[in-house]
Scaffold this motif. Sequence first.
Motif, PDB file in Angstrom:
ATOM      1  N   LYS A   1      19.882   3.264  37.306  1.00 53.43           N
ATOM      2  CA  LYS A   1      19.602   1.867  37.696  1.00 53.43           C
ATOM      3  C   LYS A   1      18.317   1.814  38.514  1.00 53.43           C
TER       4      LYS A   1
ATOM      5  N   CYS B   1      17.799  -5.907  31.341  1.00 50.28           N
ATOM      6  CA  CYS B   1      17.796  -6.013  32.806  1.00 50.28           C
ATOM      7  C   CYS B   1      19.180  -5.748  33.372  1.00 50.28           C
ATOM      8  N   ASN B   2      20.200  -6.343  32.771  1.00 51.77           N
ATOM      9  CA  ASN B   2      21.572  -6.111  33.237  1.00 51.77           C
ATOM     10  C   ASN B   2      21.932  -4.630  33.131  1.00 51.77           C
ATOM     11  N   ASN B   3      21.540  -3.980  32.057  1.00 56.13           N
ATOM     12  CA  ASN B   3      21.819  -2.560  31.852  1.00 56.13           C
ATOM     13  C   ASN B   3      21.188  -1.704  32.944  1.00 56.13           C
TER      14      ASN B   3
ATOM     15  N   GLY C   1      20.238  -2.780  36.048  1.00 53.32           N
ATOM     16  CA  GLY C   1      20.496  -3.204  37.424  1.00 53.32           C
ATOM     17  C   GLY C   1      19.599  -4.299  37.963  1.00 53.32           C
ATOM     18  N   ILE C   2      18.902  -5.037  37.087  1.00 45.48           N
ATOM     19  CA  ILE C   2      18.086  -6.170  37.508  1.00 45.48           C
ATOM     20  C   ILE C   2      18.846  -7.443  37.162  1.00 45.48           C
ATOM     21  N   ASN C   3      18.997  -8.334  38.120  1.00 47.95           N
ATOM     22  CA  ASN C   3      19.654  -9.627  37.874  1.00 47.95           C
ATOM     23  C   ASN C   3      18.595 -10.687  37.644  1.00 47.95           C
ATOM     24  N   ILE C   4      18.627 -11.307  36.456  1.00 45.04           N
ATOM     25  CA  ILE C   4      17.688 -12.408  36.186  1.00 45.04           C
ATOM     26  C   ILE C   4      18.443 -13.648  35.761  1.00 45.04           C
TER      27      ILE C   4
ATOM     28  N   SER D   1      15.209  -1.493  43.101  1.00 48.84           N
ATOM     29  CA  SER D   1      14.832  -2.837  43.550  1.00 48.84           C
ATOM     30  C   SER D   1      14.232  -3.590  42.365  1.00 48.84           C
ATOM     31  N   ASP D   2      14.063  -4.899  42.534  1.00 55.69           N
ATOM     32  CA  ASP D   2      13.445  -5.700  41.476  1.00 55.69           C
ATOM     33  C   ASP D   2      12.017  -5.259  41.185  1.00 55.69           C
TER      34      ASP D   2
ATOM     35  N   VAL E   1      17.384 -10.033  28.954  1.00 53.86           N
ATOM     36  CA  VAL E   1      18.511 -10.183  29.885  1.00 53.86           C
ATOM     37  C   VAL E   1      19.459  -8.993  29.758  1.00 53.86           C
TER      38      VAL E   1
END
Length: 192
Positions: free
Chosen positions: A54, A185-187, A189-192, A57-58, A182
């Motif tokens: 993961k 990103c979810n895979n 660890g980024i939440n968008i 951070s973003d 999306v």
Amino acid sequence: MGITLAKGQRVDLTKSNPGLKNIIIGLGWDTNKYDGGNDFDLDTTAFLLGENGKTTSDGDFIFYNNLKHSSGCIEHLGDNRTGEGDGDDEQMLVNLSLVPSNITKLAFTATIHEAMERRQNFGQVSNSYIRVFNKETNEELIRYELGEDFSIETAVVIAEIYKHNGEWKFNASGAGFEGGLVALCNNFGINI
């Protein structure tokens, strides 16, 4: 001429290239003829991942709206919105010596912008590849051609560069995802 890999193959990157620091990741593609009436806009991204697979951070998500990692280890060299022409469509500059110590893997991906709205998928993309070349000598070290194994996927993890026993290695991943950016990103660890 570099090494050409098939899906799933792994190869050493730095052990056989001592002193290698600055590489360029080049990605290219063509689109098949289709009657959808919309242009294809593929976007390349990089995710910097820790031991858990993961991001930390973003800021570990490099794409057309975040072109450079704060460490300077990866810089996206620009968004090509059409894929027209020969050669690499998008490139990322990577300085392996600047990768933070908590990052063990760099995942290089591609997504189709507005794929659902435009009814597009990677089954409509051909001649896609990723290559690694030495920035200093311009020598191509590795090439992986994705082939045409995709039908409904709108995102692909094309390849990964990962650290193993102090050396960087390359993995020709070729893992497809539905759900576009999306899902990726979810895979990671980024939440968008």
